[in-house]
Design a protein around this motif. Structure first.
Motif, PDB file in Angstrom:
ATOM      1  N   THR A 192       0.849  -1.194  -0.283  1.00  0.00           N
ATOM      2  CA  THR A 192       0.003   0.190   0.001  1.00  0.00           C
ATOM      3  C   THR A 192       0.778   1.321   0.043  1.00  0.00           C
ATOM      4  N   SER A 193       2.204   1.194   0.183  1.00  0.00           N
ATOM      5  CA  SER A 193       3.014   2.362   0.138  1.00  0.00           C
ATOM      6  C   SER A 193       3.045   3.074  -1.304  1.00  0.00           C
ATOM      7  N   PRO A 194       2.932   4.409  -1.318  1.00  0.00           N
ATOM      8  CA  PRO A 194       2.835   5.181  -2.388  1.00  0.00           C
ATOM      9  C   PRO A 194       3.863   4.783  -3.591  1.00  0.00           C
ATOM     10  N   GLU A 195       5.106   4.600  -3.347  1.00  0.00           N
ATOM     11  CA  GLU A 195       6.061   4.223  -4.199  1.00  0.00           C
ATOM     12  C   GLU A 195       5.669   2.872  -5.083  1.00  0.00           C
ATOM     13  N   TYR A 196       4.912   1.936  -4.681  1.00  0.00           N
ATOM     14  CA  TYR A 196       4.276   0.752  -5.252  1.00  0.00           C
ATOM     15  C   TYR A 196       3.057   1.153  -5.895  1.00  0.00           C
ATOM     16  N   TYR A 197       2.581   2.434  -5.962  1.00  0.00           N
ATOM     17  CA  TYR A 197       1.142   2.748  -6.629  1.00  0.00           C
ATOM     18  C   TYR A 197       1.099   2.071  -8.102  1.00  0.00           C
ATOM     19  N   ASP A 198       2.062   1.960  -8.922  1.00  0.00           N
ATOM     20  CA  ASP A 198       2.423   1.586 -10.253  1.00  0.00           C
ATOM     21  C   ASP A 198       2.076   0.137 -10.298  1.00  0.00           C
ATOM     22  N   HIS A 199       2.642  -0.619  -9.145  1.00  0.00           N
ATOM     23  CA  HIS A 199       2.807  -1.819  -9.387  1.00  0.00           C
ATOM     24  C   HIS A 199       1.697  -2.467  -8.196  1.00  0.00           C
ATOM     25  N   ALA A 200       0.495  -2.066  -8.151  1.00  0.00           N
ATOM     26  CA  ALA A 200      -0.561  -2.224  -7.101  1.00  0.00           C
ATOM     27  C   ALA A 200      -1.143  -3.436  -7.430  1.00  0.00           C
ATOM     28  N   ILE A 201      -0.916  -3.917  -8.812  1.00  0.00           N
ATOM     29  CA  ILE A 201      -1.663  -5.209  -9.305  1.00  0.00           C
ATOM     30  C   ILE A 201      -0.801  -6.047 -10.114  1.00  0.00           C
ATOM     31  N   GLN A 202      -0.896  -7.387  -9.994  1.00  0.00           N
ATOM     32  CA  GLN A 202      -0.135  -8.272 -10.426  1.00  0.00           C
ATOM     33  C   GLN A 202      -1.103  -9.011 -11.709  1.00  0.00           C
ATOM     34  N   ILE A 203      -0.618  -8.983 -12.776  1.00  0.00           N
ATOM     35  CA  ILE A 203      -1.533  -9.880 -13.719  1.00  0.00           C
ATOM     36  C   ILE A 203      -0.540 -10.784 -14.386  1.00  0.00           C
ATOM     37  N   ASP A 204      -1.287 -11.958 -14.261  1.00  0.00           N
ATOM     38  CA  ASP A 204      -0.572 -13.149 -14.856  1.00  0.00           C
ATOM     39  C   ASP A 204      -1.104 -13.594 -16.177  1.00  0.00           C
ATOM     40  N   ILE A 205      -0.401 -13.931 -16.984  1.00  0.00           N
ATOM     41  CA  ILE A 205      -0.853 -14.060 -18.421  1.00  0.00           C
ATOM     42  C   ILE A 205      -0.823 -15.540 -18.928  1.00  0.00           C
ATOM     43  N   TYR A 206      -1.640 -16.328 -19.237  1.00  0.00           N
ATOM     44  CA  TYR A 206      -1.571 -17.807 -19.440  1.00  0.00           C
ATOM     45  C   TYR A 206      -1.611 -18.046 -20.751  1.00  0.00           C
ATOM     46  N   VAL A 207      -0.992 -18.962 -21.281  1.00  0.00           N
ATOM     47  CA  VAL A 207      -1.290 -19.564 -22.824  1.00  0.00           C
ATOM     48  C   VAL A 207      -1.548 -20.941 -22.847  1.00  0.00           C
ATOM     49  N   LYS A 208      -2.138 -21.538 -23.693  1.00  0.00           N
ATOM     50  CA  LYS A 208      -2.270 -22.751 -23.977  1.00  0.00           C
ATOM     51  C   LYS A 208      -0.924 -23.624 -23.763  1.00  0.00           C
ATOM     52  N   ASP A 209      -0.789 -24.842 -23.181  1.00  0.00           N
ATOM     53  CA  ASP A 209       0.333 -25.486 -23.221  1.00  0.00           C
ATOM     54  C   ASP A 209       1.090 -25.853 -24.700  1.00  0.00           C
ATOM     55  N   GLU A 210       0.172 -26.165 -25.712  1.00  0.00           N
ATOM     56  CA  GLU A 210       0.532 -26.422 -26.876  1.00  0.00           C
ATOM     57  C   GLU A 210       1.144 -25.244 -27.661  1.00  0.00           C
ATOM     58  N   ASP A 211       0.532 -23.982 -27.285  1.00  0.00           N
ATOM     59  CA  ASP A 211       1.070 -22.781 -27.664  1.00  0.00           C
ATOM     60  C   ASP A 211       2.251 -21.956 -27.302  1.00  0.00           C
ATOM     61  N   TYR A 212       2.799 -22.676 -26.026  1.00  0.00           N
ATOM     62  CA  TYR A 212       3.699 -21.918 -25.407  1.00  0.00           C
ATOM     63  C   TYR A 212       5.059 -21.630 -26.049  1.00  0.00           C
ATOM     64  N   HIS A 213       5.429 -22.771 -27.009  1.00  0.00           N
ATOM     65  CA  HIS A 213       6.720 -22.578 -27.591  1.00  0.00           C
ATOM     66  C   HIS A 213       6.335 -21.545 -28.676  1.00  0.00           C
ATOM     67  N   ASP A 214       5.265 -21.394 -29.343  1.00  0.00           N
ATOM     68  CA  ASP A 214       4.800 -20.240 -30.333  1.00  0.00           C
ATOM     69  C   ASP A 214       5.141 -18.925 -29.825  1.00  0.00           C
ATOM     70  N   ALA A 215       4.317 -18.914 -28.334  1.00  0.00           N
ATOM     71  CA  ALA A 215       4.425 -17.568 -27.678  1.00  0.00           C
ATOM     72  C   ALA A 215       5.858 -17.038 -27.653  1.00  0.00           C
ATOM     73  N   GLU A 216       6.628 -18.103 -27.129  1.00  0.00           N
ATOM     74  CA  GLU A 216       8.147 -17.456 -26.693  1.00  0.00           C
ATOM     75  C   GLU A 216       8.711 -17.003 -28.258  1.00  0.00           C
ATOM     76  N   LYS A 217       8.600 -18.006 -29.196  1.00  0.00           N
ATOM     77  CA  LYS A 217       9.149 -17.522 -30.389  1.00  0.00           C
ATOM     78  C   LYS A 217       8.645 -16.186 -30.984  1.00  0.00           C
ATOM     79  N   ALA A 218       7.175 -15.691 -30.655  1.00  0.00           N
ATOM     80  CA  ALA A 218       6.875 -14.502 -31.047  1.00  0.00           C
ATOM     81  C   ALA A 218       7.692 -13.118 -30.317  1.00  0.00           C
ATOM     82  N   PHE A 219       8.161 -13.734 -29.153  1.00  0.00           N
ATOM     83  CA  PHE A 219       8.803 -12.633 -28.225  1.00  0.00           C
ATOM     84  C   PHE A 219      10.328 -12.443 -28.646  1.00  0.00           C
ATOM     85  N   THR A 220      10.863 -13.516 -29.335  1.00  0.00           N
ATOM     86  CA  THR A 220      12.216 -13.572 -29.744  1.00  0.00           C
ATOM     87  C   THR A 220      12.304 -13.044 -31.292  1.00  0.00           C
ATOM     88  N   LYS A 221      11.388 -12.716 -32.072  1.00  0.00           N
ATOM     89  CA  LYS A 221      11.597 -12.146 -33.347  1.00  0.00           C
ATOM     90  C   LYS A 221      12.219 -10.778 -33.140  1.00  0.00           C
TER      91      LYS A 221
END
Length: 95
Positions: free
Chosen positions: A66-95
């Protein structure tokens, strides 16, 4: 062990396991791909996944800081992809 403690253990443990299962059931077959702590980073990742045509799910987890310096980090968002698409998602970020 006391009989009362045994009965308490036999009743409370299945209830705890049941609620744990209910929390994780919607994400069965999905793997956590990325965790972001602000909206800008979240939307960059989502845009890249959409561009690559990869399905995703997200889960918001409130942060307890709750400290003011963490205001921008007040929420954590986890992003999930399907197991079979995980490798394709990693490849999309290494382009």
């Amino acid at each position: 062990m006391e009989p009362l403690l045994i009965w308490l253990f036999l009743i409370v443990l299945p209830i705890i396991l049941f609620f744990h299962y209910l929390e994780r059931a919607p994400y069965k077959g999905w793997k956590r791909f990325h965790t972001s702590f602000n909206n800008e980073e979240y939307f960059k990742v989502i845009h890249t996944l959409n561009t690559a045509g990869i399905a995703y799910r997200s889960k918001a987890v409130p942060n307890q800081r709750t400290s003011p310096e963490y205001y921008d980090h007040a929420i954590q968002i986890d992003i999930y992809v399907k197991d079979e698409d995980y490798h394709d998602a990693e490849k999309a970020f290494t382009k």
